[in-house]
Design an enzyme around this catalytic site. Structure first.
Site, PDB file in Angstrom:
ATOM      1  N   ILE A   1       0.812  -1.224   0.000  1.00 25.60           N
ATOM      2  CA  ILE A   1       0.000   0.000   0.000  1.00 25.60           C
ATOM      3  C   ILE A   1       0.839   1.265   0.000  1.00 25.60           C
ATOM      4  O   ILE A   1       0.328   2.366  -0.148  1.00 25.60           O
ATOM      5  CB  ILE A   1      -0.999   0.036   1.192  1.00 25.60           C
TER       6      ILE A   1
ATOM      7  N   LYS B   1       4.964  -2.140   8.136  1.00 24.17           N
ATOM      8  CA  LYS B   1       5.970  -1.240   7.545  1.00 24.17           C
ATOM      9  C   LYS B   1       7.338  -1.912   7.623  1.00 24.17           C
ATOM     10  O   LYS B   1       7.883  -2.114   8.715  1.00 24.17           O
ATOM     11  CB  LYS B   1       5.960   0.109   8.289  1.00 24.17           C
TER      12      LYS B   1
ATOM     13  N   GLY C   1       8.126   3.940  -0.246  1.00 26.02           N
ATOM     14  CA  GLY C   1       8.899   5.188  -0.255  1.00 26.02           C
ATOM     15  C   GLY C   1      10.372   4.873  -0.308  1.00 26.02           C
ATOM     16  O   GLY C   1      10.770   3.733  -0.540  1.00 26.02           O
ATOM     17  N   THR C   2      11.169   5.916  -0.101  1.00 33.14           N
ATOM     18  CA  THR C   2      12.619   5.749  -0.126  1.00 33.14           C
ATOM     19  C   THR C   2      13.072   4.907   1.048  1.00 33.14           C
ATOM     20  O   THR C   2      14.086   4.224   0.989  1.00 33.14           O
ATOM     21  CB  THR C   2      13.285   7.143  -0.016  1.00 33.14           C
ATOM     22  N   PHE C   3      12.329   4.981   2.135  1.00 34.91           N
ATOM     23  CA  PHE C   3      12.809   4.377   3.370  1.00 34.91           C
ATOM     24  C   PHE C   3      12.064   3.125   3.789  1.00 34.91           C
ATOM     25  O   PHE C   3      12.448   2.472   4.740  1.00 34.91           O
ATOM     26  CB  PHE C   3      12.729   5.410   4.501  1.00 34.91           C
ATOM     27  N   SER C   4      10.951   2.831   3.136  1.00 37.68           N
ATOM     28  CA  SER C   4      10.170   1.670   3.578  1.00 37.68           C
ATOM     29  C   SER C   4       9.186   1.207   2.510  1.00 37.68           C
ATOM     30  O   SER C   4       8.929   1.926   1.541  1.00 37.68           O
ATOM     31  CB  SER C   4       9.372   2.041   4.830  1.00 37.68           C
ATOM     32  N   SER C   5       8.677  -0.007   2.739  1.00 36.67           N
ATOM     33  CA  SER C   5       7.521  -0.478   1.970  1.00 36.67           C
ATOM     34  C   SER C   5       6.449  -0.814   2.999  1.00 36.67           C
ATOM     35  O   SER C   5       6.766  -1.379   4.052  1.00 36.67           O
ATOM     36  CB  SER C   5       7.881  -1.736   1.187  1.00 36.67           C
ATOM     37  N   VAL C   6       5.223  -0.441   2.693  1.00 36.41           N
ATOM     38  CA  VAL C   6       4.138  -0.711   3.638  1.00 36.41           C
ATOM     39  C   VAL C   6       3.131  -1.657   2.982  1.00 36.41           C
ATOM     40  O   VAL C   6       2.748  -1.472   1.825  1.00 36.41           O
ATOM     41  CB  VAL C   6       3.442   0.601   4.101  1.00 36.41           C
TER      42      VAL C   6
ATOM     43  N   ASP D   1       8.068  16.022   8.689  1.00 35.55           N
ATOM     44  CA  ASP D   1       7.609  15.633   7.351  1.00 35.55           C
ATOM     45  C   ASP D   1       6.078  15.605   7.297  1.00 35.55           C
ATOM     46  O   ASP D   1       5.473  14.669   6.785  1.00 35.55           O
ATOM     47  CB  ASP D   1       8.203  14.260   6.987  1.00 35.55           C
TER      48      ASP D   1
HETATM   49  P1  ADP Z   1       7.588   6.191   4.410  1.00 32.89           P
HETATM   50  O1  ADP Z   1       8.545   6.452   5.514  1.00 32.89           O
HETATM   51  O2  ADP Z   1       8.121   5.242   3.401  1.00 32.89           O
HETATM   52  O3  ADP Z   1       7.014   7.439   3.813  1.00 32.89           O
HETATM   53  P2  ADP Z   1       5.021   5.871   5.784  1.00 32.89           P
HETATM   54  O4  ADP Z   1       5.006   5.477   7.207  1.00 32.89           O
HETATM   55  O5  ADP Z   1       4.746   7.304   5.494  1.00 32.89           O
HETATM   56  O6  ADP Z   1       6.385   5.396   5.112  1.00 32.89           O
HETATM   57  O7  ADP Z   1       3.972   4.994   4.985  1.00 32.89           O
HETATM   58  C1  ADP Z   1       3.861   5.062   3.584  1.00 32.89           C
HETATM   59  C2  ADP Z   1       2.400   4.952   3.170  1.00 32.89           C
HETATM   60  O8  ADP Z   1       1.876   3.709   3.634  1.00 32.89           O
HETATM   61  C3  ADP Z   1       1.489   6.014   3.775  1.00 32.89           C
HETATM   62  O9  ADP Z   1       1.475   7.189   2.985  1.00 32.89           O
HETATM   63  C4  ADP Z   1       0.150   5.307   3.764  1.00 32.89           C
HETATM   64  O10 ADP Z   1      -0.437   5.376   2.476  1.00 32.89           O
HETATM   65  C5  ADP Z   1       0.535   3.861   4.040  1.00 32.89           C
HETATM   66  N1  ADP Z   1       0.414   3.579   5.494  1.00 32.89           N
HETATM   67  C6  ADP Z   1       1.354   3.751   6.438  1.00 32.89           C
HETATM   68  N2  ADP Z   1       0.898   3.394   7.640  1.00 32.89           N
HETATM   69  C7  ADP Z   1      -0.363   2.994   7.469  1.00 32.89           C
HETATM   70  C8  ADP Z   1      -1.391   2.514   8.340  1.00 32.89           C
HETATM   71  N3  ADP Z   1      -1.182   2.343   9.646  1.00 32.89           N
HETATM   72  N4  ADP Z   1      -2.590   2.205   7.810  1.00 32.89           N
HETATM   73  C9  ADP Z   1      -2.814   2.331   6.493  1.00 32.89           C
HETATM   74  N5  ADP Z   1      -1.897   2.768   5.620  1.00 32.89           N
HETATM   75  C10 ADP Z   1      -0.684   3.110   6.088  1.00 32.89           C
HETATM   76 MG    MG Z   2       5.693   8.898   4.563  1.00 32.68          MG
END
Ligand code: ADP
Ligand code: MG
Length: 512
Positions: A57, A83, A60-65, A170
């Site tokens: 879902i 995450k 990003g540069t630092f993670s996949s969720v 951020d």
């Molecule tokens: P990054 O550090 O890679 O930006 P994020 O923590 O911002 O990671 O998460 C990236 C994306 O994943 C978010 O913009 C959101 O769309 C989805 N996401 C993150 N956490 C949740 C969550 N608890 N529930 C649903 N979607 C989430």
């Molecule tokens: Mg983010």
């Protein structure tokens, strides 16, 4: 008929080819995600027995969720967000992100954490899943009241983390999840968070001191700036961008002047005294340092190294003190970012600012807040900005209404409402035959509709609410722009805090 059928047949191959390509692209993306999921199960095998990972879902540069379901003892399934942090993340950084979530999260619209799994350098943070909208998808259909609620809930989250001495760094829509139907919100992503001097998050203190020792290298990591277009660049309300330089008292911060929109370039290579002098001559501000009583920056200052200061975040959301690398940055930087979100919501434009570098971002801020005002504010935090061109500050209401295509002072006589490409094609007429209208001023639409209705020959016409429903955008109170003005205060020392924002008159009848 024959001809049109043939024409249709003729169109088949390209259409099929296009569909095939799209399908192929989707399939390869899907199989890519499948492979990623398999790899994650392999890297962190503990996940296998607990979670069914469904889809990716976020990346990003630092993670996949990932979205996953967990089989609970009671027999029901619960949705979770997993995450997976990139294995190269600094362990201390990961631990600090986790500590922010565990200590400040789970309340007041701040995302909490359920579990955390680790095997070797792979870390997976498990959070409750919040289904959410894409900001861009909902931006232009939100009612004014929804915007008010959105901002209120964002300030609630910010008040909470700021209370714990966390500077998020951020704040932007993709880090503030919004479920429109359930009216649920969650601030996520503490991957760039820093602590205030009195932070209650111990690990943020450690991160801070470590990074001070290491220099600024990992602070200056830039987040991607989404794929969306910045409509504002083409907006008629944009003034020509000034060319600017930032000087910190006697230290030259960034001697490279950038070309902004259409304007003058000062050579980025040959910045020497001569060029600086030439620049100073062509500018209203005087480019000097405090070392000697001369009208220029001395060669010692010109040769100084760039100042070290935290600069992480997404350029379009960065506060002026971040853009000018002010070394003392506070929770006020998050309030500026909240102001930029509010500006997007009020104007219907996103992203509002999209800049590839800090000086361009600063010039864009000047086009809204004024160059003189920006320069003066920067002085309060010890920065001198040299600007080649003076641009005036804009009235926030006029700007937002022009961009959104509404005008509350005219809304009483709707026929005066201007339209632009963003104005919703307001009429939807539900009949067997689909009738489509090009965007028109509401007054004209109503008239047009009346004509249709009178001469409809028994054709049943259902008029949706949209015809005259401006969703509150014709009655935006002054308080909204007063709050926006206080969020986009160029001086961080006087910028409104989250606690104060929640008490602002704009939210007077919302339950705290
Ligand atoms: P990054 O550090 O890679 O930006 P994020 O923590 O911002 O990671 O998460 C990236 C994306 O994943 C978010 O913009 C959101 O769309 C989805 N996401 C993150 N956490 C949740 C969550 N608890 N529930 C649903 N979607 C989430
Ligand atoms: Mg983010």
């Amino acid at each position: 008929m024959e001809a049109s059928l043939n024409a249709y047949r003729d169109e088949q191959p390209p259409l099929q080819a296009e569909n095939f390509c799209r399908k192929h692209e989707k399939n390869s993306k899907l199989s890519g995600v499948k492979i990623d999921i398999e790899k994650l199960y392999e890297a962190v095998p503990q996940l296998v027995n607990v979670f069914k990972i469904k889809e990716k879902i976020g990346e990003g540069t630092f993670s996949s969720v990932y979205l996953a379901t967990a089989q609970l003892q009671a027999g029901c399934e619960e949705k979770m967000a997993l995450k997976h942090l990139i294995p190269t993340s600094h362990p201390l950084r990961i631990a600090a992100e986790l500590q922010c979530l565990t200590i400040a999260g789970g309340q007041d619209n701040v995302m909490g954490v359920k579990y955390c799994f680790r095997k070797n350098d792979h870390v997976v943070i498990v959070m409750p899943y919040l289904e959410h909208e894409s900001f861009l998808d909902v931006l232009n259909s939100l009612s004014f009241e929804e915007v008010r609620e959105y901002m209120f809930n964002l300030f609630k989250a910010l008040r909470r983390i700021h209370h714990f001495g966390i500077v998020h760094r951020d704040v932007k829509p993709s880090n503030f999840l919004y479920n429109r139907r359930l009216k649920e919100y969650a601030l996520v992503d503490f991957g760039l968070a820093q602590g205030t001097p009195d932070t209650k998050i111990e690990l943020l203190r450690v991160v801070q001191s470590e990074s001070q020792q290491e220099g600024s290298a990992h602070h200056s990591v830039q987040r991607s700036v989404f794929g969306e277009r910045n409509f504002n660049i083409h907006s008629s309300t944009y003034h020509e961008s000034p060319t600017i330089k930032v000087i910190k008292q006697s230290k030259v911060m960034d001697v490279a002047s950038r070309k902004l929109a259409t304007k003058k370039i000062i050579s980025t290579k040959a910045v020497n005294n001569g060029v600086a002098r030439k620049a100073a001559n062509s500018c209203t501000a005087i480019l000097t340092c405090d070392c000697y009583a001369t009208d220029r920056v001395c060669s010692v200052c010109l040769s100084r190294r760039q100042q070290v200061a935290p600069r992480a975040g997404t350029p379009g959301f960065r506060a002026p003190e971040v853009l000018t690398k002010c070394p003392t940055q506070t929770t006020a930087i998050d309030m500026w970012s909240a102001g930029i979100i509010f500006l997007s919501l009020l104007s219907g434009r996103y992203p509002f600012y999209k800049a590839s570098d800090d000086l361009t971002a600063l010039a864009q801020i000047m086009t809204i807040r004024g160059s003189r005002e920006t320069t003066q504010a920067a002085k309060t935090f010890g920065k001198s900005i040299l600007c080649t061109k003076e641009v005036p500050a804009q009235d926030l209401r006029t700007l937002c209404e022009r961009l959104r295509g509404t005008n509350s002072s005219c809304a009483k006589s709707t026929s005066d409402v201007h339209t632009n490409s963003l104005y919703e094609p307001a009429l939807a007429i539900d009949t067997d035959k689909k009738v489509e209208f090009a965007p028109q001023p509401p007054g004209e639409k109503i008239q047009h509709l009346k004509n249709c209705h009178e001469g409809n020959n028994g054709l049943e016409i259902k008029i949706t609410e949209k015809a005259t429903d401006l969703k509150g955008w014709d009655r935006v109170p002054d308080e909204a722009y007063d709050l926006l003005d206080k969020l986009l205060d160029l001086n961080p020392a006087t910028r409104i805090t989250a606690k104060e924002a929640l008490l602002h008159h704009f939210f007077k009848d919302i339950r705290q």
